[in-house]
Design an enzyme around this catalytic site. Structure first.
Site, PDB file in Angstrom:
ATOM      1  N   PRO A 132      51.705  25.146  88.225  1.00 26.40           N
ATOM      2  CA  PRO A 132      51.723  26.280  89.168  1.00 26.40           C
ATOM      3  C   PRO A 132      51.808  27.630  88.457  1.00 26.40           C
ATOM      4  O   PRO A 132      51.161  28.586  88.862  1.00 26.40           O
ATOM      5  CB  PRO A 132      52.974  26.012  90.019  1.00 26.40           C
ATOM      6  CG  PRO A 132      53.187  24.535  89.933  1.00 26.40           C
ATOM      7  CD  PRO A 132      52.697  24.115  88.569  1.00 26.40           C
ATOM      8  N   GLY A 135      48.175  28.540  84.269  1.00 29.78           N
ATOM      9  CA  GLY A 135      46.762  28.238  84.501  1.00 29.78           C
ATOM     10  C   GLY A 135      45.959  28.613  83.273  1.00 29.78           C
ATOM     11  O   GLY A 135      45.834  27.824  82.330  1.00 29.78           O
ATOM     12  N   SER A 136      45.470  29.866  83.257  1.00 27.94           N
ATOM     13  CA  SER A 136      44.716  30.323  82.075  1.00 27.94           C
ATOM     14  C   SER A 136      45.586  30.245  80.825  1.00 27.94           C
ATOM     15  O   SER A 136      45.115  29.890  79.743  1.00 27.94           O
ATOM     16  CB  SER A 136      44.255  31.769  82.287  1.00 27.94           C
ATOM     17  OG  SER A 136      43.412  31.845  83.424  1.00 27.94           O
ATOM     18  N   THR A 162      42.352  17.262  89.764  1.00 30.91           N
ATOM     19  CA  THR A 162      41.181  16.702  90.445  1.00 30.91           C
ATOM     20  C   THR A 162      41.276  15.180  90.494  1.00 30.91           C
ATOM     21  O   THR A 162      41.579  14.539  89.493  1.00 30.91           O
ATOM     22  CB  THR A 162      39.888  17.134  89.716  1.00 30.91           C
ATOM     23  OG1 THR A 162      39.808  18.553  89.758  1.00 30.91           O
ATOM     24  CG2 THR A 162      38.656  16.531  90.374  1.00 30.91           C
ATOM     25  N   ARG A 272       8.781  27.672 106.893  1.00 34.50           N
ATOM     26  CA  ARG A 272       9.190  28.734 107.819  1.00 34.50           C
ATOM     27  C   ARG A 272       8.094  29.788 107.953  1.00 34.50           C
ATOM     28  O   ARG A 272       7.593  30.288 106.940  1.00 34.50           O
ATOM     29  CB  ARG A 272      10.483  29.386 107.296  1.00 34.50           C
ATOM     30  CG  ARG A 272      10.979  30.560 108.077  1.00 34.50           C
ATOM     31  CD  ARG A 272      11.536  30.148 109.406  1.00 34.50           C
ATOM     32  NE  ARG A 272      12.156  31.266 110.105  1.00 34.50           N
ATOM     33  CZ  ARG A 272      12.501  31.216 111.383  1.00 34.50           C
ATOM     34  NH1 ARG A 272      12.313  30.114 112.098  1.00 34.50           N
ATOM     35  NH2 ARG A 272      13.071  32.263 111.954  1.00 34.50           N
ATOM     36  N   GLN A 346      20.322  33.119 101.426  1.00 33.93           N
ATOM     37  CA  GLN A 346      19.536  34.295 101.840  1.00 33.93           C
ATOM     38  C   GLN A 346      18.129  33.884 102.291  1.00 33.93           C
ATOM     39  O   GLN A 346      17.626  34.370 103.299  1.00 33.93           O
ATOM     40  CB  GLN A 346      19.452  35.270 100.647  1.00 33.93           C
ATOM     41  CG  GLN A 346      18.852  36.613 100.976  1.00 33.93           C
ATOM     42  CD  GLN A 346      19.788  37.456 101.847  1.00 33.93           C
ATOM     43  OE1 GLN A 346      20.988  37.205 101.915  1.00 33.93           O
ATOM     44  NE2 GLN A 346      19.226  38.435 102.536  1.00 33.93           N
ATOM     45  N   GLY A 349      17.830  32.607 105.684  1.00 31.37           N
ATOM     46  CA  GLY A 349      18.201  33.552 106.741  1.00 31.37           C
ATOM     47  C   GLY A 349      19.421  33.059 107.508  1.00 31.37           C
ATOM     48  O   GLY A 349      20.340  32.467 106.920  1.00 31.37           O
ATOM     49  N   GLU A 373      38.260  24.336  84.536  1.00 30.92           N
ATOM     50  CA  GLU A 373      38.099  24.137  83.078  1.00 30.92           C
ATOM     51  C   GLU A 373      38.018  25.488  82.356  1.00 30.92           C
ATOM     52  O   GLU A 373      37.277  25.665  81.394  1.00 30.92           O
ATOM     53  CB  GLU A 373      36.912  23.233  82.759  1.00 30.92           C
ATOM     54  CG  GLU A 373      37.177  21.820  83.254  1.00 30.92           C
ATOM     55  CD  GLU A 373      36.508  20.728  82.464  1.00 30.92           C
ATOM     56  OE1 GLU A 373      36.187  20.936  81.280  1.00 30.92           O
ATOM     57  OE2 GLU A 373      36.340  19.646  83.038  1.00 30.92           O
TER      58      GLU A 373
HETATM   59  C1  FAD Z   1      39.589  22.673  92.764  1.00 30.18           C
HETATM   60  C2  FAD Z   1      40.284  22.773  91.444  1.00 30.18           C
HETATM   61  C3  FAD Z   1      40.323  21.678  90.603  1.00 30.18           C
HETATM   62  C4  FAD Z   1      40.992  21.752  89.379  1.00 30.18           C
HETATM   63  N1  FAD Z   1      41.083  20.639  88.589  1.00 30.18           N
HETATM   64  C5  FAD Z   1      41.920  20.655  87.513  1.00 30.18           C
HETATM   65  C6  FAD Z   1      42.209  19.459  86.805  1.00 30.18           C
HETATM   66  O1  FAD Z   1      41.670  18.375  87.105  1.00 30.18           O
HETATM   67  N2  FAD Z   1      43.096  19.505  85.784  1.00 30.18           N
HETATM   68  C7  FAD Z   1      43.702  20.656  85.409  1.00 30.18           C
HETATM   69  O2  FAD Z   1      44.487  20.627  84.473  1.00 30.18           O
HETATM   70  N3  FAD Z   1      43.439  21.828  86.056  1.00 30.18           N
HETATM   71  C8  FAD Z   1      42.565  21.840  87.098  1.00 30.18           C
HETATM   72  N4  FAD Z   1      42.310  23.009  87.789  1.00 30.18           N
HETATM   73  C9  FAD Z   1      42.978  24.232  87.383  1.00 30.18           C
HETATM   74  C10 FAD Z   1      42.037  25.305  86.851  1.00 30.18           C
HETATM   75  O3  FAD Z   1      41.583  24.953  85.569  1.00 30.18           O
HETATM   76  C11 FAD Z   1      42.795  26.631  86.914  1.00 30.18           C
HETATM   77  O4  FAD Z   1      42.847  27.007  88.277  1.00 30.18           O
HETATM   78  C12 FAD Z   1      42.135  27.721  86.093  1.00 30.18           C
HETATM   79  O5  FAD Z   1      42.250  27.424  84.723  1.00 30.18           O
HETATM   80  C13 FAD Z   1      42.736  29.087  86.366  1.00 30.18           C
HETATM   81  O6  FAD Z   1      44.118  29.063  86.351  1.00 30.18           O
HETATM   82  P1  FAD Z   1      44.931  29.754  87.568  1.00 30.18           P
HETATM   83  O7  FAD Z   1      44.376  29.189  88.810  1.00 30.18           O
HETATM   84  O8  FAD Z   1      46.364  29.641  87.301  1.00 30.18           O
HETATM   85  O9  FAD Z   1      44.493  31.274  87.500  1.00 30.18           O
HETATM   86  P2  FAD Z   1      45.153  32.430  86.633  1.00 30.18           P
HETATM   87  O10 FAD Z   1      45.268  31.986  85.211  1.00 30.18           O
HETATM   88  O11 FAD Z   1      46.371  32.919  87.310  1.00 30.18           O
HETATM   89  O12 FAD Z   1      44.022  33.545  86.719  1.00 30.18           O
HETATM   90  C14 FAD Z   1      43.896  34.454  87.809  1.00 30.18           C
HETATM   91  C15 FAD Z   1      42.791  35.440  87.452  1.00 30.18           C
HETATM   92  O13 FAD Z   1      43.162  36.173  86.280  1.00 30.18           O
HETATM   93  C16 FAD Z   1      42.156  36.066  85.285  1.00 30.18           C
HETATM   94  N5  FAD Z   1      42.765  36.048  83.952  1.00 30.18           N
HETATM   95  C17 FAD Z   1      43.831  35.315  83.525  1.00 30.18           C
HETATM   96  N6  FAD Z   1      44.080  35.572  82.229  1.00 30.18           N
HETATM   97  C18 FAD Z   1      43.139  36.463  81.834  1.00 30.18           C
HETATM   98  C19 FAD Z   1      42.850  37.109  80.591  1.00 30.18           C
HETATM   99  N7  FAD Z   1      43.569  36.883  79.503  1.00 30.18           N
HETATM  100  N8  FAD Z   1      41.810  37.968  80.550  1.00 30.18           N
HETATM  101  C20 FAD Z   1      41.048  38.214  81.649  1.00 30.18           C
HETATM  102  N9  FAD Z   1      41.278  37.633  82.840  1.00 30.18           N
HETATM  103  C21 FAD Z   1      42.294  36.760  82.921  1.00 30.18           C
HETATM  104  C22 FAD Z   1      41.462  34.745  85.598  1.00 30.18           C
HETATM  105  O14 FAD Z   1      40.162  34.687  85.024  1.00 30.18           O
HETATM  106  C23 FAD Z   1      41.454  34.755  87.111  1.00 30.18           C
HETATM  107  O15 FAD Z   1      40.380  35.532  87.571  1.00 30.18           O
HETATM  108  C24 FAD Z   1      41.587  22.966  88.984  1.00 30.18           C
HETATM  109  C25 FAD Z   1      41.532  24.076  89.839  1.00 30.18           C
HETATM  110  C26 FAD Z   1      40.899  23.990  91.048  1.00 30.18           C
HETATM  111  C27 FAD Z   1      40.900  25.191  91.969  1.00 30.18           C
END
Ligand code: FAD
Length: 389
Positions: A132, A135-136, A162, A272, A346, A349, A373
């Protein structure tokens, strides 16, 4: 595959495989795609059809009971399934994502034990890196694994996983040495049936609705010590090395979604009629179709090129630009998929904006390929880091 193999050329076998998958996908998967999207149910019929055709995890080597297909063949399977149903394409894609850590770094015992059931279609394998709050910045994860005699005990919450709940096996990254950053993270195989494993409710998503995305909750999950993947402290390295191979499969998924949307739009514009003629006769429409196909083909060439590099790396060759090309193809193909599917809506339509036609679903499905990913901002960071190092 030898290193003098032409870098871009799918072989006759690859093209035959494409035909086989296309036929199966159109006959067995496409008819259910709209319903899968509407109901959000896991596409069991697609899994059954893929298993019957031995297409659910083609990348598993023959030595572990698999089909032993190369990375390009795996890309073609995912692309062709995604062309009709993006949710179903996550079956072969995530089976690869979950198992590559074991293939890259696991012990021989782990490979034997966990790859064979996946190859037989008895089990699927998910990948649990995200949390939670991580992420990144995945290395900031909090899930803990503590050694206790011959066991590890895991506690934490993995987010967005996933196929969680339907997969039997999970590669789980957890902190084994707090304060050591990425070097304090290890990877483990966790089974769905391990006591203490549970799943959150299904996320309510924009697209890929048939692929369950759930939290994996670990509460005092006690697993044998030999379930560690590779040496202690190498889990994050394995997690990133895995993504070098599997971002290419997300590019494949994006390509397939885009191709499905283009094929549908081409058929539609020929049928169309407005202003007394087929809308395909208007140059404004022709230029859109040309741009869509051009973007897809450019992304396809880079994706296949990356797949061949991935295969070489899997076979032990040093491929210094694998990280760059895998990020580049994922980013290019997913951006192309978003543009192409938006243009497909698009071109249809008002009809394109409804669920009576598949392009609306494809546009929603395409969006995720720019996010998971590693978001496309993160892909650009990865590419820039490779260029500037
Ligand atoms: C449907 C779905 C399936 C998934 N499946 C898996 C899975 O099987 N296993 C798994 O481990 N994960 C999975 N994920 C997680 C996914 O890889 C993460 O959601 C993703 O890496 C982004 O992390 P976050 O959602 O916490 O976004 P955040 O990291 O909070 O990012 C929010 C925004 O900030 C931007 N950002 C963050 N850091 C930077 C930076 N340094 N520079 C510029 N921009 C930045 C991001 O690009 C994004 O636009 C899944 C996600 C979804 C939605």
């Amino acid at each position: 595959m030898s290193s003098d193999f032409p870098a871009y050329a799918p072989s006759e076998e690859h093209e035959l495989l494409r035909q086989t998958v296309r036929e199966l996908a159109e006959a067995k998967i496409a008819p259910h795609a709209a319903e899968v999207d509407e109901t959000g149910e896991f596409p069991q019929n697609a899994l059954d059809a893929l298993v019957a055709g031995d297409l659910h995890a083609v990348h598993v080597p023959e030595s572990y009971g698999g089909a032993g297909a190369d990375a390009l063949a795996t890309v073609i399977v995912i692309e062709e399934v995604a062309r009709v149903c993006a949710s179903s394409s996550l079956i072969p894609a995530v089976n690869k994502l979950g198992t590559v850590p074991v293939l890259l770094s696991g012990s021989e015992e782990l490979k034997k034990k966990y790859l064979a059931p996946v190859a037989r279609g008895e089990a699927m394998f998910s990948y649990a890196l995200s949390e939670p709050e991580a992420g990144s910045d995945a290395a900031s994860m909090k899930t803990r694994a503590v050694r206790d005699g011959d066991h590890w005990v895991l506690n934490g919450v993995k987010m967005w996983i996933t196929n969680a709940g339907v997969s039997e096996y999970y590669t789980v990254m957890a902190v084994t040495e707090p304060g050591a950053g990425a070097r304090g993270i290890s990877a483990f195989v966790v089974e769905k049936s391990d006591p203490g494993v549970s799943f959150g409710p299904k996320e309510r998503k924009l697209g890929i609705k048939g692929s369950p995305t759930r939290q994996v909750i670990l509460e005092d999950v006690r697993i044998p010590a030999d379930r560690i993947i590779g040496a202690e402290g190498t889990g994050f390295k394995t997690a990133l090395a895995t993504l070098d191979h599997t971002r290419i499969t997300i590019a494949a998924q994006a390509l397939g979604i885009a191709q499905g949307a283009l094929d549908h739009a081409v058929g539609y514009v020929k049928e169309r009629r407005q202003f007394g003629k087929s809308i395909a006769d208007f140059q404004g429409v022709q230029f859109m179709i040309a741009d869509m196909a051009m973007k897809i083909e450019a992304a396809r060439q880079l994706t296949y090129h990356a797949a061949i590099k991935s295969e070489r790396a899997m076979n032990g060759e040093k491929v210094p630009d694998l990280t760059f090309v895998s990020s580049a193809c994922k980013c290019l193909a997913s951006d192309a998929a978003m543009e192409v599917t938006t243009d497909a809506v698009q071109l249809l339509g008002g009809y394109g904006y409804t669920r009576d036609f598949p392009v609306e679903r494809m546009m929603r499905d395409a969006k995720i390929t720019q996010i998971y990913e590693g978001t496309n901002q993160i892909q650009r960071m990865v590419m820039a880091r490779q260029l500037l190092k």
